[in-house]
Design an enzyme around this catalytic site. Structure first.
Site, PDB file in Angstrom:
ATOM      1  N   GLY A  35       0.840  -1.204   0.000  1.00  0.00           N
ATOM      2  CA  GLY A  35       0.000   0.000   0.000  1.00  0.00           C
ATOM      3  C   GLY A  35       0.866   1.241   0.000  1.00  0.00           C
TER       4      GLY A  35
ATOM      5  CB  SER B 212       5.563  -4.212  -2.765  1.00  0.00           C
ATOM      6  OG  SER B 212       4.565  -4.299  -1.783  1.00  0.00           O
TER       7      SER B 212
END
Ligand code: ADP
Length: 179
Positions: free
Chosen positions: A14, A88
């Site tokens: 996130g 990520s």
């Protein structure tokens, strides 16, 4: 170690400030209290050692995730619950890591950019808006949201307790925690 523990990588993805670290810590506390064997790979800490020297280009971000994935895999296959919190932002590399590890639970820690920016936990959005930080996810670098996360925590709508409970319930229903 808790009886019949199964290894799994629990991957929190996130935006910066979405709540990955906060939820991860709450989940960690609950699992430790139940004697699960755990390890934590926190994106910010990993970048100071395992992936020190890598930057924020697409290539470096992918390499960062690949290395985190490699270590997570080693631990997971030895029965450890691995809690990873890392922005990520790219879908392909997350999917690549998921395929390799197998026992992998993707948690989308989701809050609108405006909320994350308003929280500005580390003051990074302000610096990114001022142009002091380049390639900042959500500002001048993309975030590719998971299309089909195992669990989604809407941290702008849920309390920390609700988000934490969602993760624990999800891990239970997927068979990774004892009833
Ligand atoms: P990240 O690790 O994703 O960069 P942090 O966990 O450091 O984000 O910061 C998230 C911020 O959002 C914290 O200040 C936390 O208190 C707040 N917050 C508000 N609601 C929630 C929630 N439901 N879950 C997690 N964090 C929340």
């Amino acid at each position: 170690m808790a009886a019949n523990q199964r290894g799994v990588t629990v991957w929190f993805t996130g935006l910066s400030g979405a709540g990955k670290t906060t939820i991860r810590m709450a989940v960690e506390e609950k699992l430790r209290a139940q004697n699960y064997a755990l390890e934590v790979l926190d994106g910010d800490i990993v970048r100071e050692n395992l992936t020190k020297g890598l930057g924020f280009s697409k290539e470096d971000r992918d390499e960062n995730i690949r290395r985190i994935g490699f270590v997570s895999h080693l631990l997971t296959r030895n029965g450890v619950i691995v809690l990873v919190s890392a922005i990520s932002p790219y879908r392909n590399i997350r999917d690549e890591v998921r395929q390799k590890i197998g026992d992998f639970v993707e948690i989308f820690v989701n809050a609108p950019l405006a909320v994350c920016e308003d929280r500005d936990v580390k003051g990074l959005y302000k610096r990114a808006r001022a142009g002091e930080i380049k390639q900042f996810t959500g500002i001048d670098d993309p975030y590719e949201a998971p299309l089909n996360p195992d669990i989604e925590c809407r941290t702008d709508l849920e309390t920390l307790e609700e988000s934490t409970e969602k993760v624990l319930a999800g891990l239970k229903s997927l068979g990774y925690l004892n009833e």
